[in-house]
Design a protein around this motif. Structure first.
Motif, short mmCIF file in Angstrom:
data_model
loop_
_atom_site.label_atom_id
_atom_site.label_comp_id
_atom_site.label_asym_id
_atom_site.label_seq_id
_atom_site.Cartn_x
_atom_site.Cartn_y
_atom_site.Cartn_z
N ASP A 1 -8.89 -7.18 6.49
CA ASP A 1 -7.45 -7.94 5.85
C ASP A 1 -6.13 -6.50 6.37
OD1 ASP A 1 -7.37 -5.48 3.35
OD2 ASP A 1 -7.31 -7.00 2.30
N ALA A 2 -4.87 -6.72 6.90
CA ALA A 2 -4.68 -5.46 7.17
C ALA A 2 -3.84 -4.40 5.86
CB ALA A 2 -3.19 -5.96 7.50
N ALA A 3 -4.41 -4.88 4.88
CA ALA A 3 -3.78 -4.11 3.76
C ALA A 3 -5.53 -2.40 3.97
CB ALA A 3 -4.00 -4.42 2.42
N THR A 4 -6.73 -3.02 4.15
CA THR A 4 -7.29 -2.06 3.96
C THR A 4 -7.02 -1.80 5.40
OG1 THR A 4 -9.08 -3.53 3.87
CG2 THR A 4 -10.06 -1.96 4.59
N TYR B 1 -13.95 6.86 -4.52
CA TYR B 1 -12.27 6.25 -5.09
C TYR B 1 -12.21 5.10 -4.62
CZ TYR B 1 -11.70 9.32 -0.61
OH TYR B 1 -11.46 9.63 0.55
N PHE B 2 -12.17 4.45 -3.52
CA PHE B 2 -11.37 3.78 -2.63
C PHE B 2 -11.22 2.35 -3.74
CE2 PHE B 2 -12.94 4.75 1.68
CZ PHE B 2 -12.39 5.81 2.10
N PRO B 3 -10.42 1.73 -3.51
CA PRO B 3 -9.74 0.60 -4.01
C PRO B 3 -11.32 -0.70 -4.60
CG PRO B 3 -8.25 0.57 -2.65
CD PRO B 3 -9.23 1.61 -2.99
N SER B 4 -10.64 -1.02 -5.22
CA SER B 4 -11.81 -2.01 -5.65
C SER B 4 -11.27 -3.54 -4.88
CB SER B 4 -12.05 -2.83 -6.51
OG SER B 4 -10.51 -3.85 -7.10
N TRP B 5 -10.20 -3.32 -4.28
CA TRP B 5 -9.96 -4.19 -3.28
C TRP B 5 -10.25 -4.28 -1.89
CZ3 TRP B 5 -6.85 -2.73 0.09
CH2 TRP B 5 -6.41 -2.21 -0.08
N VAL C 1 0.85 -1.07 0.24
CA VAL C 1 0.00 -0.03 -0.45
C VAL C 1 0.70 1.37 -0.24
CG1 VAL C 1 -1.88 1.46 1.07
CG2 VAL C 1 -2.05 -1.08 1.25
N ALA C 2 0.60 2.09 -1.31
CA ALA C 2 1.51 3.47 -0.62
C ALA C 2 1.10 4.81 0.31
CB ALA C 2 1.25 3.81 -2.02
#
Length: 302
Positions: free
Chosen positions: A97-100, A73-77, A12-13
């Motif tokens: 998940d942690a990425a969220t 604009y939130f990513p589809s994942w 994640v950027a």
């Protein structure tokens, strides 16, 4: 300038990673790293629960934005769920998940607020929360208040779990099987609050208006309602020093060094290295039927 954080299978950027969000110098990158590290314990408590996002794009001294709807604009994942509301529906974010969690930190989401029910049965809460809100800052009294609420719940054959909110109070939580609707759970909590206030009238109040509390500790049960939220376990609070809403071992309520804002973004990782005090909570769910009968008996004893 940007940075990247590896969170599970995703990277994640983080834009403007050095941007300070707290007066003490804690940055957006610090926040994102905290949520990446806290994710295993946090997700065990909040996965599949609709989220509301408390964001501060210019840091905690700037504008507070409360966001329920998932951004277009939130990513589809990023997982989402649609729940009903008066006059329509709203699509909330789910933290799966942690990425969220890291992505939300990049959106300057400092604090996460969660429903007491999960998305597959949104009208059936699996937690009851009693929020102890002190009118004045007296840490010893608030710890005692939490212990007394726990004692009362044990009289009702329920197991209490405690959380320091990262502010001034504590949450006392009962995990539930999903057999009861919100009205029943809130009604039960209201009766518990009323009994506690009758037993300890010099400590507790159920008066919502702060100017009428006479310095007493409010037993707030209004969070036990459909679409109401409570601060998520392990969520950072938008307060100086970046305190964290921290699940406790019950005996810590008897420790004079315990304060509701004791643990911070800088100290929770060391605490979690010794284990999550709420690790077993989800396997200890109760029903309210027998507890409601016992509560009626205790209320009749006055």
């Amino acid at each position: 300038m940007s940075a990247e954080i590896k969170a599970g299978r995703r990277t994640v950027a983080i834009s403007r990673p050095d941007k300070p969000l707290f007066p003490c110098g804690i940055t957006k990158l610090d926040l994102a790293r905290y949520y990446a590290d806290a994710a295993p314990a946090m997700l065990a408590q909040i996965a599949d629960r609709p989220l509301s996002l408390e964001r501060y794009q210019d840091g905690i001294e700037g504008e507070r934005i409360m966001q329920k709807r998932a951004g277009k604009y939130f990513p589809s994942w990023i997982a989402r769920t649609v729940v009903r509301k008066r006059g329509g529906s709203v699509e909330h974010v789910l933290a799966t998940d942690a990425a969220t969690l890291v992505y939300l930190a990049n959106q300057a989401c400092i604090t996460l607020h969660v429903w007491l029910s999960r998305c597959d049965k949104p009208e059936r809460p699996d937690r009851l929360v009693i929020d102890l809100d002190p009118s004045v800052d007296r840490p010893a009294d608030v710890r005692r208040a939490a212990r007394l609420i726990g004692d009362l719940l044990r009289e009702l054959r329920l197991e209490p779990w405690a959380m320091a909110t990262g502010s001034r109070g504590y949450h006392v939580v009962v995990p539930l099987t999903r057999r009861h609707g919100y009205d029943e759970v809130r009604g039960f909590a209201r009766e518990v609050a009323a009994l506690a206030a009758r037993r300890e009238p010099k400590l507790f109040t159920t008066e919502q208006r702060k100017d009428k509390r006479a310095g007493l500790i409010l037993i707030d049960v209004l969070r036990n309602g459909y679409a109401q939220t409570t601060v998520a376990p392990y969520s950072v609070r938008a307060r100086p020093g970046a305190p964290v809403a921290t699940p406790l071992r019950w005996e810590e309520l008897s420790d004079r060094s315990t304060r509701a804002d004791r643990w911070t973004i800088k100290t929770v990782a060391r605490r979690l290295a010794d284990g999550d005090p709420w690790a077993e909570m989800n396997s200890r769910r109760a029903t309210l039927a027998a507890a409601s009968r016992r509560l009626g008996e205790l209320s009749d004893e006055r």
